[in-house]
Design a protein around this motif. Structure first.
Motif, short mmCIF file in Angstrom:
data_model
loop_
_atom_site.label_atom_id
_atom_site.label_comp_id
_atom_site.label_asym_id
_atom_site.label_seq_id
_atom_site.Cartn_x
_atom_site.Cartn_y
_atom_site.Cartn_z
N LEU A 39 22.82 16.03 70.67
CA LEU A 39 23.34 17.02 71.61
C LEU A 39 24.83 17.32 71.41
O LEU A 39 25.27 18.45 71.59
CB LEU A 39 23.08 16.53 73.04
N THR A 40 25.59 16.31 71.03
CA THR A 40 27.02 16.54 70.79
C THR A 40 27.19 17.62 69.72
O THR A 40 28.03 18.51 69.83
CB THR A 40 27.70 15.24 70.31
N ALA A 41 26.37 17.51 68.69
CA ALA A 41 26.47 18.48 67.60
C ALA A 41 26.01 19.86 68.06
O ALA A 41 26.55 20.88 67.63
CB ALA A 41 25.64 18.02 66.40
N LEU A 42 25.02 19.89 68.95
CA LEU A 42 24.53 21.18 69.46
C LEU A 42 25.63 21.87 70.27
O LEU A 42 25.87 23.07 70.14
CB LEU A 42 23.29 20.98 70.32
N ALA A 43 26.31 21.09 71.10
CA ALA A 43 27.41 21.64 71.88
C ALA A 43 28.55 22.10 70.96
O ALA A 43 29.15 23.16 71.16
CB ALA A 43 27.91 20.59 72.87
N HIS A 44 28.80 21.31 69.93
CA HIS A 44 29.83 21.67 68.94
C HIS A 44 29.45 22.98 68.25
O HIS A 44 30.30 23.87 68.08
CB HIS A 44 29.92 20.52 67.93
N ALA A 45 28.18 23.13 67.88
CA ALA A 45 27.74 24.36 67.22
C ALA A 45 27.95 25.56 68.14
O ALA A 45 28.41 26.62 67.72
CB ALA A 45 26.27 24.25 66.82
N THR A 46 27.63 25.37 69.42
CA THR A 46 27.76 26.47 70.37
C THR A 46 29.24 26.85 70.55
O THR A 46 29.59 28.03 70.52
CB THR A 46 27.14 26.06 71.72
N THR A 47 30.09 25.85 70.69
CA THR A 47 31.52 26.11 70.84
C THR A 47 32.09 26.84 69.62
O THR A 47 32.96 27.68 69.74
CB THR A 47 32.25 24.77 71.05
N ASN A 48 31.58 26.48 68.45
CA ASN A 48 32.09 27.07 67.21
C ASN A 48 31.36 28.34 66.79
O ASN A 48 31.67 28.91 65.75
CB ASN A 48 32.01 26.04 66.08
N CYS A 49 30.33 28.73 67.57
CA CYS A 49 29.54 29.93 67.25
C CYS A 49 28.80 29.78 65.92
O CYS A 49 28.74 30.71 65.11
CB CYS A 49 30.41 31.19 67.24
N PHE A 50 28.25 28.59 65.69
CA PHE A 50 27.40 28.36 64.52
C PHE A 50 25.93 28.39 64.99
O PHE A 50 25.59 27.74 65.98
CB PHE A 50 27.62 26.97 63.91
N PRO A 51 25.05 29.07 64.26
CA PRO A 51 23.65 29.06 64.69
C PRO A 51 22.97 27.75 64.31
O PRO A 51 23.06 27.30 63.17
CB PRO A 51 23.04 30.23 63.91
#
Ligand code: TPP
Ligand code: MG
Length: 576
Positions: free
Chosen positions: A95-107
């Motif tokens: 989940l940390t990585a999912l939140a990181h992806a969202t913050t960085n606008c990575f799909p």
């Protein structure tokens, strides 16, 4: 008789499909050909079957690293990177990585197995019980759960579209254990699959918005273009370069936009950052947000000169987030930049030459100031000596992908190492998060096939260090260089109590990280001079063999928090 029964069973099975197969079919149909994850109940067989079906399945040692790999795969490919985890703890690790992806606008899509709904919802204490969907929701762009095998196709279609359309981000897809074993007719299964057509539709800016932006730019005396990682993500490299060159405006690349145009380009203002921020009168942001990384577009860093902002971004809510945007241009970066170029026509007059001249003069002055420091041959090395060696390597190997994390190791490498091609620099992103290193390095090697050079602070590396085994297991062309200064920021702090524990920022002195790589069959090198470092990195890049170089850095060389020490809260009562 037994034989006939068996035959009937086999025939029947040929007409059936199950949840496992439908997940794999849905992924393949949509070109999702790689899974980054960690096996376990209930998704162990999913990984096995996916591998058998031709999907590349990369097993990690910790889900967070698999998640960071999926996130950066999304950035590199514009397709959602897929991370697969088990329930509750595995899900939370991802989940940390999912939140990181969202913050960085990575799909990215985090696919997690989950436990029995009936038991979870009554909180009756199931194996790895957790209401994962509810927990994921606030931390990602969208979250879905699939309860029936016939909805797997739709579930994946929704996840893919949500991840890549508009502003990209992370999506959570919850797949309960029961789903995988559900059986439906093969025919119904095939019909239930959805191929996502035009997953990220172009978003064309309004002509009036384009004209407004160009009117503001035309009137500028000291314009500046800031390229963010959104511009790098767009893969509109030629159009962006044409816009910059046609306008004659100096450009400043944000960290992961470095190389979109070469850092050595005559219009690059990277080495004159503080001058262009202070003195510019019009700033065009292209896929860059006015967040903390740009001091929110106001305050000391931006000086007193009044400024007008033009902002090119796919997300309308981004406009006026911190300061007034005089000319918002909303659309996807590729469409916006093309529209701007078209509207500039054939007779656009370039930005005033005296401004470009002033920026170039400042840049040359700063570059000249830095040059001798990069050539020092001290042992133990300081940051500049070590980075001087690595800078030459990237110059000679512009296709190599540079992964970078740490504090001093990050900030100084960002400034020192010129990038020459788009999407070759991967780092800590919007959060300045430690731990992305090995996941990013693995995904970069897997997705591009290019050699990877990961420059890691010794603390930063520790967050994902166990993945060196993963790098060795898959024989990936990754060379990890650890800037080993015995600690976080510096290795020289003392315990103020006088007690026997080391200070909180200090690690074991003289550690030999290179031996970790040797434990798994990779190459380990201990480098104490820039020459040794250069030789070892070149050998690693030539051989493509997993390599870890322990670069011995003077423990006193760094500064607190690298370049962002000003963000540390300071009490009037205590002096450092
Ligand atoms: C997940 C996470 N935890 C903690 C931090 C705080 N932090 C910022 S930089 C850093 C490590 C810096 O040390 P190192 O990587 O050795 O780089 P150096 O400055 O020593 O070169 C830490 C722990 C963070 N950014 N992210
Ligand atoms: Mg360190």
């Amino acid at each position: 008789m037994a034989e006939a029964a068996l035959k009937a069973e086999v025939e029947e099975a040929q007409d059936l499909t199950d949840g496992f197969s439908l997940v794999i079919d849905a992924m393949k149909l949509n070109g999702l050909n790689t899974i980054y994850g960690v096996p376990g109940i209930p998704i162990t067989d999913l990984g096995r079957h996916a591998q058998a079906a031709g999907i590349r399945v990369l097993s990690f040692r910790h889900e967070q690293n698999a998640g960071y790999a999926a996130a950066i795969a999304g950035f590199l490919t514009k397709k959602p990177g897929v991370c697969l985890t088990v329930s509750a703890p595995g899900f939370l690790n991802g989940l940390t990585a999912l939140a990181h992806a969202t913050t960085n606008c990575f799909p990215m899509i985090l696919v997690s197995g989950s436990s029995e709904r009936e038991i979870v919802d009554l909180q009756q204490g199931d194996y790895e019980e957790m209401d994962q969907l509810a927990i994921a929701k606030p931390l990602c762009k969208a979250a879905y759960r699939v309860l029936h095998a016939q909805d797997i196709g739709i579930g994946f279609a929704r996840a893919i579209r949500a991840a890549v359309s508009g502003r990209p981000g992370g999506v959570y897809l919850d797949l309960p254990a029961k789903l995988f074993a559900q059986v439906i007719s093969a025919d119904a299964g095939a019909k239930s699959l959805v191929k996502v057509i035009d997953a990220a539709p172009a978003q064309i800016p309004a002509p009036a918005a384009v004209k407004r932006a160009l009117d503001v730019l035309k009137a500028a005396k000291r314009p500046l273009i800031i390229l963010g990682k959104g511009a790098a993500y767009a893969q509109a490299d030629d159009a962006i370069r044409a816009l910059v060159e046609k306008s004659g405006v100096p450009f400043l690349p944000m960290s992961m936009a470095k190389g979109l145009l070469p850092d050595t380009h005559t219009q690059c203002a990277g080495a004159a950052r503080s001058t262009v921020l202070k003195d510019s009168d019009v700033v065009m942001l292209v896929g860059a947000r006015l967040n903390w990384l740009l001091s929110h577009g106001k305050g000391k860093a931006w000086g007193d000169a009044p400024k007008k902002f033009i902002q090119v971004d796919i997300e309308p809510k981004e406009m006026d987030s911190n300061v007034e945007i005089a000319a918002p241009v909303v659309g996807d970066i590729g469409s916006c930049v093309s529209a701007l170029l078209d509207a500039m026509g054939g007779s656009w007059s370039k930005a005033p030459a005296d401004w470009m001249g002033a920026v170039t003069a400042k840049r040359d002055e700063n570059v000249a100031k830095m040059a001798p420091r990069l050539m020092n041959n001290k042992s133990p090395m300081d940051y500049h000596g070590a980075l001087g060696a690595l800078r030459t390597i990237i110059k000679e190997r512009p296709d190599a992908i540079l992964v970078n994390e740490g504090a001093n190791t990050l900030d100084l490498a960002r400034g020192v190492i010129d990038m020459y091609k788009p999407r070759k620099r991967l780092d800590v992103g919007t959060w300045g998060v430690m731990g992305v290193g090995m996941g990013s390095a693995i995904a970069a090697a897997v997705e591009t096939g290019n050699p990877v050079l990961a420059i890691e602070g010794d603390s930063a590396f520790g967050f994902s260090g166990m993945e060196v085994e993963t790098i060795c297991r898959y024989h990936l062309p990754v060379c990890v260089v650890i800037f080993n200064n015995d600690g976080i920021y510096r290795g020289t702090d003392q315990n103020a109590s006088g007690g026997p524990d080391p200070a909180p920022t200090v690690f074991v002195k003289g550690s030999r990280y290179d031996k970790m790589m040797e434990a798994f069959g990779g190459t380990g090198v201990n480098a104490t001079t820039p020459d040794e470092l250069k030789r070892a990195v070149n050998a690693a890049m030539d051989s493509g063999k997993p390599t870890l170089i322990n670069a011995v850095i003077d423990p006193a060389a760094g500064s607190e928090s690298g370049r962002i020490g000003n963000l540390n809260p300071q009490s009037k009562l205590r002096k450092k």
